[in-house]
Design a protein around this motif. Structure first.
Motif, mmCIF file in Angstrom:
data_model
loop_
_atom_site.group_PDB
_atom_site.id
_atom_site.type_symbol
_atom_site.label_atom_id
_atom_site.label_comp_id
_atom_site.label_asym_id
_atom_site.label_seq_id
_atom_site.Cartn_x
_atom_site.Cartn_y
_atom_site.Cartn_z
ATOM 1 N N THR A 199 0.883 -1.275 -0.304
ATOM 2 C CA THR A 199 0.075 -0.037 -0.035
ATOM 3 C C THR A 199 1.021 1.334 -0.090
ATOM 4 N N GLN A 200 2.045 1.246 0.633
ATOM 5 C CA GLN A 200 2.716 2.472 0.555
ATOM 6 C C GLN A 200 3.596 2.614 -0.593
ATOM 7 N N ILE A 201 3.799 1.425 -1.178
ATOM 8 C CA ILE A 201 4.496 1.512 -2.509
ATOM 9 C C ILE A 201 3.487 2.004 -3.536
ATOM 10 N N ALA A 202 2.247 1.620 -3.358
ATOM 11 C CA ALA A 202 1.302 1.968 -4.337
ATOM 12 C C ALA A 202 1.142 3.573 -4.230
ATOM 13 N N ARG A 203 1.131 4.244 -2.742
ATOM 14 C CA ARG A 203 0.886 5.650 -2.670
ATOM 15 C C ARG A 203 1.968 6.295 -3.019
ATOM 16 N N GLU A 204 3.051 5.734 -2.891
ATOM 17 C CA GLU A 204 4.327 6.742 -3.488
ATOM 18 C C GLU A 204 4.457 6.587 -5.029
ATOM 19 N N VAL A 245 3.773 7.643 -25.402
ATOM 20 C CA VAL A 245 4.277 6.782 -24.320
ATOM 21 C C VAL A 245 3.931 7.142 -23.049
ATOM 22 N N GLY A 246 3.649 8.272 -22.856
ATOM 23 C CA GLY A 246 3.102 8.655 -21.447
ATOM 24 C C GLY A 246 1.768 7.966 -21.149
ATOM 25 N N ARG A 247 0.823 7.923 -22.107
ATOM 26 C CA ARG A 247 -0.511 7.552 -21.841
ATOM 27 C C ARG A 247 -0.507 5.839 -21.722
ATOM 28 N N GLY A 248 0.450 5.041 -22.357
ATOM 29 C CA GLY A 248 0.679 3.849 -22.070
ATOM 30 C C GLY A 248 1.373 3.520 -20.936
ATOM 31 N N ALA A 249 2.157 4.508 -20.436
ATOM 32 C CA ALA A 249 2.699 4.465 -18.967
ATOM 33 C C ALA A 249 1.625 4.473 -17.985
ATOM 34 N N MET A 250 0.896 5.399 -17.990
ATOM 35 C CA MET A 250 -0.274 5.722 -17.251
ATOM 36 C C MET A 250 -0.830 4.516 -17.077
ATOM 37 N N GLY A 251 -1.256 3.815 -18.262
ATOM 38 C CA GLY A 251 -2.065 2.417 -18.315
ATOM 39 C C GLY A 251 -1.367 1.575 -17.495
ATOM 40 N N GLU A 252 -0.156 1.241 -17.431
ATOM 41 C CA GLU A 252 0.640 0.255 -16.765
ATOM 42 C C GLU A 252 0.730 0.777 -15.512
ATOM 43 N N LEU A 253 0.711 1.975 -14.925
ATOM 44 C CA LEU A 253 0.823 2.344 -13.557
ATOM 45 C C LEU A 253 -0.538 1.965 -13.061
ATOM 46 N N ARG A 255 -2.806 -0.340 -13.713
ATOM 47 C CA ARG A 255 -2.721 -1.823 -13.414
ATOM 48 C C ARG A 255 -1.895 -2.043 -12.266
ATOM 49 N N LEU A 256 -0.606 -1.663 -12.200
ATOM 50 C CA LEU A 256 0.108 -1.922 -11.133
ATOM 51 C C LEU A 256 -0.432 -1.344 -9.965
ATOM 52 N N LEU A 257 -0.794 -0.219 -9.543
ATOM 53 C CA LEU A 257 -1.619 0.288 -8.409
ATOM 54 C C LEU A 257 -2.597 -0.601 -7.924
ATOM 55 N N ARG A 258 -3.581 -1.063 -9.039
ATOM 56 C CA ARG A 258 -4.638 -2.152 -8.726
ATOM 57 C C ARG A 258 -4.184 -3.286 -7.927
ATOM 58 N N GLY A 270 -0.845 -9.824 -13.342
ATOM 59 C CA GLY A 270 -1.589 -9.316 -14.334
ATOM 60 C C GLY A 270 -0.942 -7.923 -14.833
ATOM 61 N N ALA A 271 0.135 -7.962 -14.936
ATOM 62 C CA ALA A 271 0.963 -6.743 -15.502
ATOM 63 C C ALA A 271 0.981 -6.616 -16.954
ATOM 64 N N GLY A 272 0.043 -6.541 -17.371
ATOM 65 C CA GLY A 272 -0.313 -6.249 -18.866
ATOM 66 C C GLY A 272 -0.266 -7.391 -19.667
#
Length: 410
Positions: A199-204, A245-253, A255-258, A270-272
């Motif tokens: 949770t802390q990593i997701a917040r950061e 690239v930024g929008r793709g990175a936001m999509g990856e982020l 998924r990673l945050l979920r 589920g990392a893409g």
């Protein structure tokens, strides 16, 4: 009748057969019936109905005590102990013959396992009372004159080891249960710590990386909205690639945050769903950054487990990204994939580009190759990195499927 309706009674029967109360009742009967015939004489010639009723009157409370021994171990032992002592005293002082002890052993085991240390020791001492009365009865009334000493030794040799062994098994069972409970508590604490850390990593990640990427994309959009006339030649295409690239990175982020905020999910699950099949889009993005990349594939591609496929993709991704950051535009790189008994991956660049003086180092976290080593070692593979002629080389071998017992790095 539907299949579900037919399956319900069977499930109810299985649940009933697995019930603790039924198991305790079966054990109580399995103890009392042999005990009545081994230590008593309910069907011996000359046994009156009065003696049989007395035997039943002693067996019924013992059965009930053994039935509730899990829930009430101390009262259950007390009842079984009282029954055994009363039966021994009646046997010694009257013509009634019944010296039960099997039930005492079961209650002693339960109390030694489920009670405390002092309670178990007290139960052990108490169990020796009916055992001593039974030995005395054999010595005083059953032993043939001249063989009483042998009968005394035989009685002690039977009751003492059996009692001590029963108590010892109960203590061992308590120790095992306590160790299992400690393990469960440690595992729960570890899971809580991992959940808190995730949770802390997701917040950061959200507060730092996601916000920074969002600002980057918004600034690129604002620059493009100013119109081509306000931009140098080629800047509009570069800003478009930044947005993509930024929008793709936001999509990856996202998924990673979920995944990080889901307690029992793994990041890789589920990392893409990336894999070697997605290399074409990855290499095209590198080419747009000014690096010439060739892809060479040897052998017949084999099916890879998702985890291995993702690891192979991440390895190539990290390697070609490093070429873009450190070798710079104008360099040339080759990605080689060799399918054989193992999967061999190699990314080599010629170092002939225009190295970035500051941004290349600033864009590097310094943990990319370390992460690659951890990923490859997790599956029992090998990673080799280092200078190669005028450029740099990243090579790895991976098994075509994960090893049965992957060893974590370090």
């Amino acid at each position: 009748m539907s299949t579900v309706a037919q399956a319900q009674p069977a499930a109810d029967r299985r649940r009933w057969l697995r019930s603790t109360r039924l198991q305790d009742a079966a054990l109580a009967l399995a103890v009392i019936v042999p005990e009545a015939f081994f230590f008593g004489d309910p069907v011996a010639p000359g046994t009156t109905w009065r003696k049989q009723l007395e035997l039943v009157a002693l067996c019924v409370p013992e059965f009930l005590a053994l039935l509730y021994r899990r829930r009430l171990p101390v009262p259950a032992f007390a009842v079984v102990w009282a029954v055994a002592v009363c039966a021994d005293l009646l046997t010694i002082t009257t013509d009634f013959q019944f010296t039960p002890y099997f039930g005492v052993l079961v209650a002693l085991y339960t109390l030694a396992r489920d009670g405390g240390r002092s309670t178990g020791l007290a139960a052990l001492a108490g169990a020796l009372v009916p055992a001593g009365l039974a030995v005395w009865y054999t010595f005083d009334q059953l032993a043939v004159p001249g063989y009483r000493t042998a009968a005394l030794i035989a009685g002690i040799a039977f009751y003492l080891p059996v009692t001590a062994a029963t108590w010892g098994v109960g203590v061992w069972g308590r120790a095992v249960a306590e160790a299992a409970e400690r393990d469960r508590r440690e595992l729960a604490r570890a899971r809580d710590a991992v959940r808190h850390e995730r949770t802390q990593i997701a917040r950061e990640l959200h507060d730092i990386v996601a916000n920074a990427v969002a600002v980057m994309v918004l600034q690129a959009e604002a620059a493009r909205a100013a119109g081509p006339a306000a931009l140098p030649p080629g800047a509009d295409d570069a800003l478009g690639r930044i947005e993509e690239v930024g929008r793709g990175a936001m999509g990856e982020l996202r998924r990673l945050l979920r995944l990080l905020r889901t307690a029992d999910a793994t990041v890789e699950a589920g990392a893409g769903r990336r894999g070697l099949a997605d290399l074409a889009a990855l290499l095209e993005g590198v080419r747009q950054a000014g690096v010439t990349v060739d892809l060479e594939v040897r052998g017949t591609p084999a099916h890879l487990d998702d985890s291995v496929d993702l690891t192979a993709y991440r390895l190539v991704q990290e390697a070609v990204t490093n070429v873009t950051k450190h070798a710079g535009p104008g360099s040339r790189a080759v990605v080689r994939i060799d399918w054989s008994d193992v999967l061999s991956l190699e990314v080599v660049d010629d170092g002939a580009g225009r190295p970035r003086t500051g941004p290349g180092r600033a864009l590097s976290t310094g943990h990319g190759l370390l992460g690659l080593a951890e990923r490859v070692a997790l599956f029992g593979g090998e990673l080799t990195v280092g200078p190669y002629h005028d450029g740099f080389r990243v090579a790895a071998t991976l098994p075509l499927s994960p090893t049965p017992d992957p060893v974590p790095p370090g």
